[in-house]
Design an enzyme around this catalytic site. Structure first.
Site, PDB file in Angstrom:
ATOM      1  N   LYS A 179      18.511  45.968  50.640  1.00 39.25           N
ATOM      2  CA  LYS A 179      18.987  44.671  50.426  1.00 39.25           C
ATOM      3  C   LYS A 179      20.461  44.900  49.430  1.00 39.25           C
ATOM      4  CE  LYS A 179      15.049  43.136  48.321  1.00 39.25           C
ATOM      5  NZ  LYS A 179      14.128  44.510  47.887  1.00 39.25           N
ATOM      6  N   HIS A 225      12.102  38.373  42.065  1.00 39.14           N
ATOM      7  CA  HIS A 225      12.815  37.926  43.507  1.00 39.14           C
ATOM      8  C   HIS A 225      11.874  37.292  44.392  1.00 39.14           C
ATOM      9  CE1 HIS A 225      15.846  41.277  44.572  1.00 39.14           C
ATOM     10  NE2 HIS A 225      14.706  42.012  43.575  1.00 39.14           N
ATOM     11  N   THR A 230      13.164  50.709  34.040  1.00 44.25           N
ATOM     12  CA  THR A 230      12.204  49.451  34.027  1.00 44.25           C
ATOM     13  C   THR A 230      14.333  49.076  33.020  1.00 44.25           C
ATOM     14  OG1 THR A 230      10.261  49.945  33.557  1.00 44.25           O
ATOM     15  CG2 THR A 230      11.565  48.693  32.068  1.00 44.25           C
TER      16      THR A 230
END
Length: 301
Positions: free
Chosen positions: A249, A49, A41
């Protein structure tokens, strides 16, 4: 006895406690570290996103789009730093444009609002520091950034104010099933609870195996970042991705809500508690990020 005992107080555990604390339930949270948000976290890209990446029809697709909208509402309600800056996915050659078109189609099916394809010139009009090699970009205005640890802290704080009990430096060591509840062993004594929620992050499989036959494995991926000085904070104003490949990504360049610039990550399989950074990994991040934004000054790390 607790009605629900949550194992782990990262953002999943904290959000679960936050929701359950709205009801007449006795809720407890076990966190082995000395504070909340000390694992994944605290150490991520801090990006909410838009929702164009998940395959349409999947649970992830539905939860991504809905979760992004809910996170915006929660950040505003809890006074957590948040900025809807939008994102760009870059194509550097004509053969990458079909990937952007596929992401546009996915996002449209998933219900992501205002998605559109831009030319290279239109992308550079939004982000003047983008590489001249950019030929197209997918623009997602609803993508956002936040402060992930402050988000988790706020959720946990409200849960505690609502009556949940947070046990820090309390590590789960064993579980025993009794007739109508669980006996929970920890390094700080035993607890009893009707239900257990497993929010243990990279150790979720280990926790699961204390209660049931082994059925899944956590396969951690370690990522390395540069966090740059505020003098680099306006190098870009959107989250800038590269066209995704099968490994993920890729390296991104993004502002932070505190005015810095974050660059990364790479992605390497690693031991679940191996948090090392390496010269090779950081060199890869540096070189790959400059493909998107050549002018980044990494001396301001």
């Amino acid at each position: 006895m607790y009605d629900v005992l949550i194992v782990g107080c990262g953002v999943i555990g904290a959000a679960t406690a936050f929701e359950l604390s709205k009801y007449q339930l006795n809720v407890g949270i076990l966190e082995r570290e000395n504070d909340v948000a000390t694992g994944t976290t605290k150490a991520n890209s801090a990006i909410l996103h838009a929702g164009y990446d998940p395959m349409p029809g999947t649970l992830m697709a539905r939860l991504n789009v809905r979760g992004s909208a809910l996170a915006k509402e929660l950040c505003q309600a809890l006074d957590v730093p948040y900025r809807q800056c939008g994102s760009l996915v870059l194509a550097f050659a004509p053969e990458e444009v079909p990937t952007l078109e596929e992401l546009l189609d996915r996002g449209t099916q998933n219900g992501v609002p205002e998605l559109k394809l831009l030319s290279g010139e239109e992308a550079r009009a939004l982000e003047p520091n983008l590489s001249g090699d950019v030929v197209a970009a997918l623009y997602a205005p609803t993508a956002a950034i936040c402060s992930p640890w402050e988000f988790c802290l706020a959720l946990a704080e409200i849960a505690v104010k609502n009556g949940a009990a947070l046990h820090l430096e309390t590590a789960l060591t064993g579980l025993e099933r009794r007739e109508d509840h669980w006996l929970v062993h920890t390094n700080r004594g035993d607890f009893e609870s009707r239900f257990i929620i497993n929010a243990a992050g990279v150790d979720a499989d280990t926790v699961h195996d204390l209660a049931a036959p082994h059925s899944f494995d956590i396969r951690p991926s370690r990522g390395e970042y540069f966090l740059l000085d505020k003098s680099e904070g306006d190098r870009v104003n959107h989250v800038v991705f590269q066209c995704p490949r099968k490994e993920g990504k890729g390296v991104l360049v993004a502002p932070t809500v505190h005015g810095n610039l974050i660059v990364g990550p790479n992605a390497e399989s690693a031991d679940r508690h191996d948090l090392a950074t390496t010269a090779a990994g950081l060199d890869y991040v540096r070189q790959t990020a400059r493909k998107s934004v050549p002018s980044i000054d990494f001396s301001q790390s």
